[in-house]
Write a protein that holds these residues in place. Structure first.
Motif, short mmCIF file in Angstrom:
data_model
loop_
_atom_site.label_atom_id
_atom_site.label_comp_id
_atom_site.label_asym_id
_atom_site.label_seq_id
_atom_site.Cartn_x
_atom_site.Cartn_y
_atom_site.Cartn_z
N GLY A 70 -2.02 -5.71 1.46
CA GLY A 70 -1.96 -4.72 2.52
C GLY A 70 -3.36 -4.61 3.11
N ARG A 71 -3.50 -3.90 4.23
CA ARG A 71 -4.83 -3.80 4.83
C ARG A 71 -5.69 -2.71 4.20
N VAL A 76 14.85 4.88 5.56
CA VAL A 76 14.08 5.21 4.37
C VAL A 76 12.89 6.06 4.83
N PRO A 82 17.79 -2.32 4.25
CA PRO A 82 17.88 -0.86 4.15
C PRO A 82 18.21 -0.21 5.49
N GLY A 83 18.90 0.93 5.38
CA GLY A 83 19.01 1.85 6.51
C GLY A 83 17.77 2.73 6.51
N LEU A 119 6.20 -3.68 10.54
CA LEU A 119 6.00 -2.51 11.37
C LEU A 119 7.09 -2.46 12.42
N ASN A 125 7.51 -8.17 2.40
CA ASN A 125 7.91 -6.81 2.76
C ASN A 125 7.09 -6.19 3.89
N THR A 162 0.83 -1.21 0.00
CA THR A 162 0.00 0.00 0.00
C THR A 162 0.86 1.26 0.00
N SER A 163 2.06 1.18 0.59
CA SER A 163 2.87 2.40 0.73
C SER A 163 4.35 2.04 0.76
N GLY A 164 5.19 3.07 0.79
CA GLY A 164 6.61 2.91 1.06
C GLY A 164 7.36 2.00 0.10
N ILE A 165 8.19 1.15 0.67
CA ILE A 165 9.09 0.30 -0.13
C ILE A 165 8.31 -0.67 -0.99
N GLY A 196 -6.07 -7.48 3.07
CA GLY A 196 -6.26 -8.31 4.25
C GLY A 196 -5.12 -8.14 5.23
N ASP A 197 -5.38 -8.64 6.44
CA ASP A 197 -4.36 -8.57 7.49
C ASP A 197 -3.41 -9.76 7.32
N ILE A 198 -2.14 -9.47 7.11
CA ILE A 198 -1.16 -10.55 6.86
C ILE A 198 -0.97 -11.42 8.11
N THR A 201 12.29 -8.02 2.73
CA THR A 201 12.75 -6.72 3.21
C THR A 201 13.14 -6.90 4.66
N SER A 202 14.44 -7.08 4.87
CA SER A 202 14.97 -7.16 6.24
C SER A 202 15.25 -5.74 6.69
#
Ligand code: NAP
Length: 238
Positions: free
Chosen positions: A36-37, A183, A180-181, A88, A85, A14-17, A57-59, A135-136
């Motif tokens: 995504g939710r 973001v 990533p550092g 939170l 990915n 839904t957002s970001g990376i 949906g909620d993963i 995405t670690s």
């Protein structure tokens, strides 16, 4: 290596990376399933990105990872790439940390991620090939004071990924952890970056910087494995 016609499932799209990865892969002709939710946002992205399907949906619901893989196969007939990915962050000092929020983070960052990782690997074994991207975080290999809970969730992903990489070596199944550092994303909406971390970083990463690294990993020839890729703002001291 062309990615055209391949199918990718992206969680946290839904957002970001996750969204930046969706846009970057779509530009390469990859067909998508986005998770995504926030269903309305996902639908909006899908109207913009050709050959993409929203699966809201909620993963953390134990059924969701299975449903996501089924959706990819139903909608597109194959699944080549899984980008695990969704995540939170909740951290804090011994005094201020909310253990219930830590446990909610573990359910998403570890429990749901482990379900998806195993399901993806099983599917890739069935079809003989595939690429799992996790995405670690830079905190998947390091720790910081008061950030141990989040770092622990990312260390868990790294440990599982490394063991699976060893198990799958010699097959055509690849696993890459992106680390990533800082973001700039919604991740820090509820948990702002501490001022002492922020003051050193004049130019944090953008989600598109991370998506570029994901594309780099996906486009390697068959004989090249990239188990982990750390990507930091040039001025981040960590
Ligand atoms: N930003 C950074 O500095 C940074 C650095 C290193 C690693 N990372 C990692 O990057 C990944 C993506 O984060 P981001 O920075 O791009 O932040 P973001 O914009 O907040 O993205 C997080 C994504 O995860 C999804 N998500 C969260 N909880 C979920 C749940 N219960 N069910 C389904 N989806 C859920 C969110 O979707 P909904 O809200 O719509 O559910 C959203 O799409 C995370 O794993 C994070 O740990 C971020």
């Amino acid at each position: 290596m062309s990615l055209e016609g391949q199918v990718a499932l992206i969680t946290g799209a839904t957002s970001g990376i996750g969204l930046a990865c969706a846009e970057a892969l779509s530009a390469q002709g990859v067909k998508l399933v986005l998770s995504g939710r926030r269903g309305e946002l996902l639908e909006e992205h899908c109207r913009r990105l050709p050959n993409s399907v929203a699966s809201p949906g909620d993963i953390a619901d134990p059924q969701t990872p299975t449903a996501l893989i089924a959706t990819a196969l139903e909608a597109h007939g194959r699944l080549d790439i899984v980008i695990n990915n969704a995540g939170l962050i909740h951290n804090g000092s011994i005094d201020e940390i909310d253990v219930e929020r830590v446990c909610a983070m573990v359910r998403v960052n570890v429990e749901a991620a482990f379900r998806l990782i195993y399901l993806a690997c099983k599917h890739f074994q069935d079809v003989g090939r595939g690429h799992l991207i996790n995405t670690s975080s830079v905190l998947g290999t390091k720790v910081r004071e008061q950030a141990g809970a989040y770092a622990g969730t990312k260390h868990a992903i790294e440990a599982l990924a490394e063991a699976l990489r060893l198990e799958l070596a010699g097959s055509e199944i690849k696993i890459t952890c992106i680390e990533p550092g800082l973001v700039v994303t919604d991740l820090h909406r509820d948990y702002p970056v501490r001022p002492e971390v922020m003051q050193d970083i004049a130019h944090p990463l953008a989600p598109a910087d991370v998506a570029d690294v994901v594309l780099f990993a996906l486009r390697q020839p068959a004989h090249v494995a990239l188990p982990r890729l750390m990507v930091l703002p040039q001025d981040q001291k960590i």
